[in-house]
Enzyme design. Structure first.
Site, mmCIF file in Angstrom:
data_model
loop_
_atom_site.group_PDB
_atom_site.id
_atom_site.type_symbol
_atom_site.label_atom_id
_atom_site.label_comp_id
_atom_site.label_asym_id
_atom_site.label_seq_id
_atom_site.Cartn_x
_atom_site.Cartn_y
_atom_site.Cartn_z
ATOM 1 N N ASN A 144 0.836 -1.197 0.000
ATOM 2 C CA ASN A 144 0.000 0.000 0.000
ATOM 3 C C ASN A 144 0.873 1.250 0.000
ATOM 4 O O ASN A 144 2.099 1.161 0.033
ATOM 5 C CB ASN A 144 -0.975 -0.016 1.180
ATOM 6 C CG ASN A 144 -0.248 -0.022 2.510
ATOM 7 O OD1 ASN A 144 0.402 0.953 2.878
ATOM 8 N ND2 ASN A 144 -0.327 -1.137 3.226
ATOM 9 N N ARG A 145 0.239 2.401 -0.004
ATOM 10 C CA ARG A 145 0.956 3.653 -0.261
ATOM 11 C C ARG A 145 1.506 4.341 0.987
ATOM 12 O O ARG A 145 1.977 5.462 0.903
ATOM 13 C CB ARG A 145 0.031 4.616 -1.012
ATOM 14 C CG ARG A 145 -0.307 4.109 -2.398
ATOM 15 C CD ARG A 145 -1.398 4.952 -3.042
ATOM 16 N NE ARG A 145 -1.014 6.337 -3.183
ATOM 17 C CZ ARG A 145 -1.835 7.306 -3.575
ATOM 18 N NH1 ARG A 145 -3.081 7.014 -3.866
ATOM 19 N NH2 ARG A 145 -1.411 8.547 -3.679
#
Ligand code: CTP
Length: 340
Positions: A144-145
């Site tokens: 994820n970011r």
């Protein structure tokens, strides 16, 4: 004498075992100790010495004395020392000492605590940061970011307020904050293991990490090859444990504060804050720091804005500002709720 009286901040880096002893005993027979005895501003020591000296009972007692008096004594880093030996006692990177000093100064100027009292001194806190990865095969993962910046800001801020900090960092590429014990992990299972084991001795745990909610049931030992017929592989996923929920329900230490983060986008079922209130109740934590991430604005950014919801029904809105500023407001909220 004037140097100490006029100073806004005194930093001793490197601080030898000898300097710590002399400062603890109030000696003032040279310029440095004279400056320390006349200073009325915050004082930061960045110790550097052989491991044996750092671990000696005399140094431990001197460090405790200096901390009781409100000085920030940064935990030395582990690694190569000046001689041939390696271990705990290494001077943290200068840039990290500088950041720690900036935090102390900012906190002092904001009127938080006084030079005689760092409000998290004697507390042990655990912070998780970054995003976990779940491997499909040796080269591919679900991720994820999350950049880890907010978790690192929290770790730095807590250390500047005198806490002993364990930072469990998932896949970050940020430098170790000075005085912080950094434990590196990749997967949600590893993150859970490290957070839970550090939490046993912690007064507060802040889950700023973004653990992947799902992992492949059967990761492949070798790289998954493309099929000749153009079909894509089906990857079966299973749910990961919810660490925040587990910490909240099990309370590994009496009186422990558990803090979660919620990255929310409002939808047809409710506004960002409605969804966050429901999440606070579902997770069972004491505080939930809510970010509105509609548009992906927060990820990797140096700034953040948030609302901190408390289980007692109160809330604090934190206007847009640095991640460090938000970190300090979070610790303010934690510090006022910690029991003696
Ligand atoms: N979190 C956790 N373990 C997980 C997933 C998330 O501890 N497996 C923590 C995060 O560190 C964060 C908080 O839970 O502090 C909120 O995470 P979020 O992903 O927003 O929660 P959701 O998974 O969306 O919760 P739910 O599915 O229950 O809505």
């Amino acid at each position: 004498m004037r140097i100490g009286q006029a100073a806004d901040l005194v930093v001793v880096a490197p601080a030898t075992a000898d300097v710590l002893a002399r400062a603890a005993h109030g000696l003032a027979d040279d310029l440095l100790t004279n400056t320390l005895l006349t200073a009325r501003c915050p004082v930061v020591f960045a110790p550097a010495m052989h491991t044996e000296m750092w671990e000696h009972a005399a140094t431990t007692a001197n460090v405790a004395t200096l901390r009781e008096r409100g000085a920030l004594v940064i935990e030395p880093a582990e690694g190569r020392l000046t001689g041939k030996d390696t271990g705990k006692g290494r001077l943290p990177e200068p840039a990290e000492i500088f950041d720690a000093c900036r935090e102390v100064l900012a906190q002092h100027l904001a009127g938080r605590g006084t030079p005689g009292a760092l409000d998290l001194a004697g507390r042990h806190v655990v912070v998780s940061a970054g995003g976990t990865r779940e491997y499909l095969d040796p080269v591919r993962f679900l991720g994820n970011r999350s950049s880890g910046l907010q978790g690192y800001a929290l770790a730095r801020a807590a250390a500047a307020r005198g806490a002993e900090v364990t930072l469990v960092a998932a896949n970050t590429s940020l430098p170790d904050p000075a005085g912080v014990k950094v434990v590196r992990v990749e997967t949600t299972a590893q993150l859970r293991h490290e957070v839970v084991s550090a939490a046993a001795a912690a007064d507060a745990v802040v889950m700023a990490a973004a653990p992947a909610d799902f992992r492949p049931v059967a990761p492949s030992d070798s790289k998954i090859k493309k099929a000749a017929d153009g079909s894509a592989p089906a990857i079966e996923l299973t749910q990961n444990p919810d660490i925040l929920r587990e910490l909240s329900s099990e309370r590994l230490r009496a009186g422990q504060m558990v803090v979660g983060f919620a990255a929310e986008t409002g939808d047809e079922t409710g506004s960002v804050l409605d969804l966050a209130r429901a999440k606070l109740a579902r997770k069972g934590c004491d505080l939930l720091v809510v970010n509105d991430v509609s548009g992906g604005a927060v990820f990797g950014s140096a700034e953040n804005e948030a609302v901190i919801l408390a289980a007692d029904g109160s809330s604090v809105a934190v206007p847009r500002g640095s991640k460090s500023a938000l970190a300090h407001v979070i610790w303010d909220q934690v510090a006022t709720r910690l029991q003696d």
